[in-house]
Design a protein around this motif. Sequence first.
Motif, PDB file in Angstrom:
ATOM      1  N   ALA A 159      28.037  45.627  36.911  1.00  0.00           N
ATOM      2  CA  ALA A 159      28.752  46.890  37.097  1.00  0.00           C
ATOM      3  C   ALA A 159      29.916  46.690  38.052  1.00  0.00           C
ATOM      4  O   ALA A 159      31.033  47.140  37.805  1.00  0.00           O
ATOM      5  N   SER A 160      29.652  45.962  39.139  1.00  0.00           N
ATOM      6  CA  SER A 160      30.690  45.710  40.126  1.00  0.00           C
ATOM      7  C   SER A 160      31.862  44.967  39.494  1.00  0.00           C
ATOM      8  O   SER A 160      33.025  45.311  39.704  1.00  0.00           O
ATOM      9  N   ARG A 161      31.536  43.957  38.682  1.00  0.00           N
ATOM     10  CA  ARG A 161      32.598  43.180  38.043  1.00  0.00           C
ATOM     11  C   ARG A 161      33.347  44.031  37.013  1.00  0.00           C
ATOM     12  O   ARG A 161      34.561  43.999  36.925  1.00  0.00           O
ATOM     13  N   LEU A 168      34.554  37.722  45.167  1.00  0.00           N
ATOM     14  CA  LEU A 168      34.272  37.771  46.605  1.00  0.00           C
ATOM     15  C   LEU A 168      33.702  39.135  46.995  1.00  0.00           C
ATOM     16  O   LEU A 168      32.706  39.233  47.702  1.00  0.00           O
ATOM     17  N   ALA A 169      34.337  40.192  46.489  1.00  0.00           N
ATOM     18  CA  ALA A 169      33.870  41.531  46.821  1.00  0.00           C
ATOM     19  C   ALA A 169      32.473  41.756  46.254  1.00  0.00           C
ATOM     20  O   ALA A 169      31.596  42.305  46.928  1.00  0.00           O
TER      21      ALA A 169
ATOM     22  N   HIS B   5      42.405  40.623  42.827  1.00  0.00           N
ATOM     23  CA  HIS B   5      41.677  41.878  42.767  1.00  0.00           C
ATOM     24  C   HIS B   5      42.444  42.868  41.875  1.00  0.00           C
ATOM     25  O   HIS B   5      41.878  43.478  40.986  1.00  0.00           O
ATOM     26  N   ASP B   6      43.752  42.947  42.114  1.00  0.00           N
ATOM     27  CA  ASP B   6      44.565  43.889  41.345  1.00  0.00           C
ATOM     28  C   ASP B   6      44.634  43.509  39.880  1.00  0.00           C
ATOM     29  O   ASP B   6      44.547  44.349  39.002  1.00  0.00           O
ATOM     30  N   ILE B   7      44.766  42.214  39.642  1.00  0.00           N
ATOM     31  CA  ILE B   7      44.884  41.776  38.251  1.00  0.00           C
ATOM     32  C   ILE B   7      43.599  42.043  37.491  1.00  0.00           C
ATOM     33  O   ILE B   7      43.616  42.531  36.378  1.00  0.00           O
ATOM     34  N   ALA B   8      42.478  41.736  38.185  1.00  0.00           N
ATOM     35  CA  ALA B   8      41.209  41.848  37.493  1.00  0.00           C
ATOM     36  C   ALA B   8      40.895  43.299  37.131  1.00  0.00           C
ATOM     37  O   ALA B   8      40.126  43.568  36.221  1.00  0.00           O
ATOM     38  N   ALA B  31      36.575  30.495  37.851  1.00  0.00           N
ATOM     39  CA  ALA B  31      36.645  29.077  38.206  1.00  0.00           C
ATOM     40  C   ALA B  31      36.758  28.920  39.722  1.00  0.00           C
ATOM     41  O   ALA B  31      36.105  28.062  40.323  1.00  0.00           O
ATOM     42  N   ALA B  32      37.579  29.802  40.333  1.00  0.00           N
ATOM     43  CA  ALA B  32      37.739  29.747  41.787  1.00  0.00           C
ATOM     44  C   ALA B  32      36.407  30.057  42.468  1.00  0.00           C
ATOM     45  O   ALA B  32      36.023  29.400  43.443  1.00  0.00           O
ATOM     46  N   ALA B  33      35.701  31.047  41.942  1.00  0.00           N
ATOM     47  CA  ALA B  33      34.414  31.426  42.531  1.00  0.00           C
ATOM     48  C   ALA B  33      33.418  30.283  42.400  1.00  0.00           C
ATOM     49  O   ALA B  33      32.682  29.975  43.338  1.00  0.00           O
ATOM     50  N   ARG B  34      33.427  29.662  41.248  1.00  0.00           N
ATOM     51  CA  ARG B  34      32.542  28.531  41.005  1.00  0.00           C
ATOM     52  C   ARG B  34      32.751  27.442  42.053  1.00  0.00           C
ATOM     53  O   ARG B  34      31.799  26.929  42.633  1.00  0.00           O
TER      54      ARG B  34
END
Lengths: 257, 312
Positions: A159-161, A168-169, B5-8, B31-34
């Motif tokens: 849901a968050s995604r 990160l958030a 964040h804005d793009i996503a 990929a960055a999170a991974r």
Amino acid sequence: MRRPGLLYVPFWATYVFLYTPIVVLVVMSFNAGDSPYTFEGASLKWYGELAGDATVRQGLVNTLIVAAGSTVLSTVLGTLLAVGMARYSRSRLLDAFGLLPAVLPDLVLAIALLVFYAAVQMTLGLHSVIMAHVVFGMAFVAAVVRTRLSHADTSLEEASRDLGATPLATFTRITLPTLAPGIVAGALLAFTLSIDEFVIAFFTAAPTEPTLPIVIYSMVRFGVTPEINALATILLAVSFTVVIVAQRMTRLTESFR
Amino acid sequence: MTTEHDIARPGAATGPLSGRSPRRARVLGRAAARLAFLGPGVGYLIVLLIVPLALLLSYTIFRRGRFGGVVYETTGENFSRLVDPLYLDVFLGSIQTAAITTLAALLLGYPTAYAIARLPRRWKTIALVAVVLPFWTNFLIRVYAWVILLSGPGLVNEALTGIGLIDEPLELLYNQGTIVTGLLYSYLPLMVLPLYAAIERLDPQLREASANLGARPARTFWSVTLPLSMPGVLTGCMFVFVPCLGNFVIPEILGGGRSIMVGNLIRDQFLKARDWPFGATLALAVIAALVVLLFLQAWASRVYGGTGERRA
């Protein structure tokens, strides 16, 4: 039709076996005499002796430094690793890799690190023990956090995604709070294991900066003194309290879920 | 991170950065999170686990340095020394000691775990905690307690002479039996816990069905309970065998230097003899024995693979 009578013979034998040595240690720690074998009246003499022992005190300080340092690092690295393995990887190889330090015999890890430290010409000290303890501490934290993750509901993260939160958030606002009990449990485990760890510390510590288990090892090797009994009793009391409190706390948090 | 964040966020895709599609940004973000999650831990383990292990194993083919360390000249000497009867005996003796300990732990641990699994719920927790409690106390002190118990004037001899079984104190310390006692004492909880988990999970209806079909309790145990709890047996045996095989502290404290195990040999190569290549080769032999065992365990657990669990 149950006849459990016979079954309870080995059951009680196990508990007698496990607790006889502990009872003997505790009783003997209050011995007024010098013999570790015969009880000659009660006294706190050996506790006084222990309190004045600078080697033991320094060992304790070193152990606490190592345990605190390695726990912080293990918890951060282990938690990230657990989340990464569960959410961003499907590699079975990586899973096995993450568990390796927990199943490898401690002696093998100890000599491997000794060889490595010598090869890169690193001076030994408390930092080298901390670095070594993080290797297995991280694996245990990751294992505990992963168990928690596998029970966790993923729909909140989804849901968050879906609502556009960055990884990160999502991690800091959703995953981390859900995992908090697992992270605390993992950290406690890493701390306890580090405090009690002897073999790896024995190979990776500097002779001038021994941890408490190393101090105990040399005490045990070079003669039986009742002072060890007093130290044993104090350590027993601390571990028993910690385990019982932890048990109570998990039961408490479970009842709130 | 704020731009990502804005793009996503689907609504933000029409902003100044709309040249990159939200989907692509999400893939990049993943990929960055991974990397952010897996990178530090994996990197740490590569530097402080994989590289040291590889280095250690590479030492097996090199000559020893005069004052420790290695000389990088290849040799097969370390491996030929491994089969020297002197070392082979210690190695096989260690496997024997570890195996005896594992068997003893199984014989004592199985009925204990079985009894715990049948206790009322409240007592179950207490009994389990009581099994684990000694495990959370200092390992060396637990071993040391046996020196006090088993020594000449110790409690066991006292008790035996007291009830008139023996006249003279027995020499109970410093032999293989003492080492097995110490190992068993140290690792018994590691046998009881997986056994308990396996037995507790069994569907009691299976036992009842077996009894209803006329099987005696012994028959029910051998053909129903034991095979179904086999995964727990295998796990428990591994948990006990592995730390026993590489142990050097217990043989030293309770074996008195008279009975040694392969762990003592390895320790001595690194700290006394300063023959690191041979020490590494001995360690490799221990790892090889454990790998063989892991494969055996994996094979056996496939044979007895998970059936008989209580259905929800």
